[in-house]
Design a protein around this motif. Structure first.
Motif, PDB file in Angstrom:
ATOM      1  N   MET A 212      51.387 -19.819  54.856  1.00  0.00           N
ATOM      2  CA  MET A 212      50.010 -20.266  55.048  1.00  0.00           C
ATOM      3  C   MET A 212      49.277 -19.954  53.553  1.00  0.00           C
TER       4      MET A 212
ATOM      5  N   ASP B 299      38.694 -23.727  44.937  1.00  0.00           N
ATOM      6  CA  ASP B 299      38.619 -24.998  44.232  1.00  0.00           C
ATOM      7  C   ASP B 299      38.711 -25.087  42.607  1.00  0.00           C
TER       8      ASP B 299
ATOM      9  N   LYS C 160      42.794 -24.877  42.203  1.00  0.00           N
ATOM     10  CA  LYS C 160      43.806 -25.690  42.965  1.00  0.00           C
ATOM     11  C   LYS C 160      44.776 -26.560  41.939  1.00  0.00           C
TER      12      LYS C 160
ATOM     13  N   ASN D  68      46.099 -20.587  50.604  1.00  0.00           N
ATOM     14  CA  ASN D  68      44.849 -21.441  50.120  1.00  0.00           C
ATOM     15  C   ASN D  68      44.274 -21.041  48.738  1.00  0.00           C
ATOM     16  N   TYR D  69      43.488 -21.839  48.283  1.00  0.00           N
ATOM     17  CA  TYR D  69      43.462 -21.779  46.922  1.00  0.00           C
ATOM     18  C   TYR D  69      41.551 -22.173  46.934  1.00  0.00           C
TER      19      TYR D  69
ATOM     20  N   HIS E 250      43.757 -15.532  55.544  1.00  0.00           N
ATOM     21  CA  HIS E 250      42.522 -15.168  55.591  1.00  0.00           C
ATOM     22  C   HIS E 250      42.270 -13.987  54.795  1.00  0.00           C
TER      23      HIS E 250
ATOM     24  N   SER F 169      42.939 -16.902  45.609  1.00  0.00           N
ATOM     25  CA  SER F 169      44.229 -17.544  46.349  1.00  0.00           C
ATOM     26  C   SER F 169      44.567 -16.558  47.535  1.00  0.00           C
TER      27      SER F 169
END
Length: 124
Positions: free
Chosen positions: A57, A62, A65, A59-60, A105, A49
């Motif tokens: 912002m 797959d 999640k 993100n994880y 990022h 993550s």
């Protein structure tokens, strides 16, 4: 000296939860993107993550999640990874890393600052 220290790992049964912490010292986390990575035995380190410096912002990976949540408390100079519904495939050493990037990022090979990791074992 710039340092990241992870904590909160341990042994947990399948279906259980853990919260990992990543505390920074020697620098202010506020300006850094933070990533969580893990490495299972015999496997390459993978991204779990990532959170931007402002925390808006995320993100994880797959595989996590819907089960893991990354967040940060810049006032405490600490980032967290809340892990729920753990399964044996989540076993590994979890690392946090920091970089002065924009957005969420977190390239595995592009994070200049790393902690030493904390071990998470999911087993009955």
């Amino acid at each position: 000296q710039l340092q990241l220290v992870e904590s909160g790992g341990g042994l947990v049964q399948p279906g259980g939860s853990l919260r990992l912490s990543c505390a920074a010292s020697g620098f202010t986390l506020t300006y850094y993107t933070i990533g969580w990575f893990r490495q299972a035995p015999g496997k390459e380190r993978e991204g779990v993550s990532c959170i931007s410096s402002s925390g808006d912002m995320l993100n994880y990976g797959d595989s996590v999640k819907g089960r893991f949540t990354i967040y940060r408390d810049n006032a405490k100079n600490t980032a967290y990874l809340q892990m729920t519904s753990l399964n044996p495939e989540d076993t590994g050493v979890y690392y946090c890393a920091a970089a002065a990037y924009v957005g969420a990022h977190c390239p595995r090979n592009g994070m200049p600052y790393w902690g030493k990791g904390t071990l998470v074992t999911v087993s009955s």
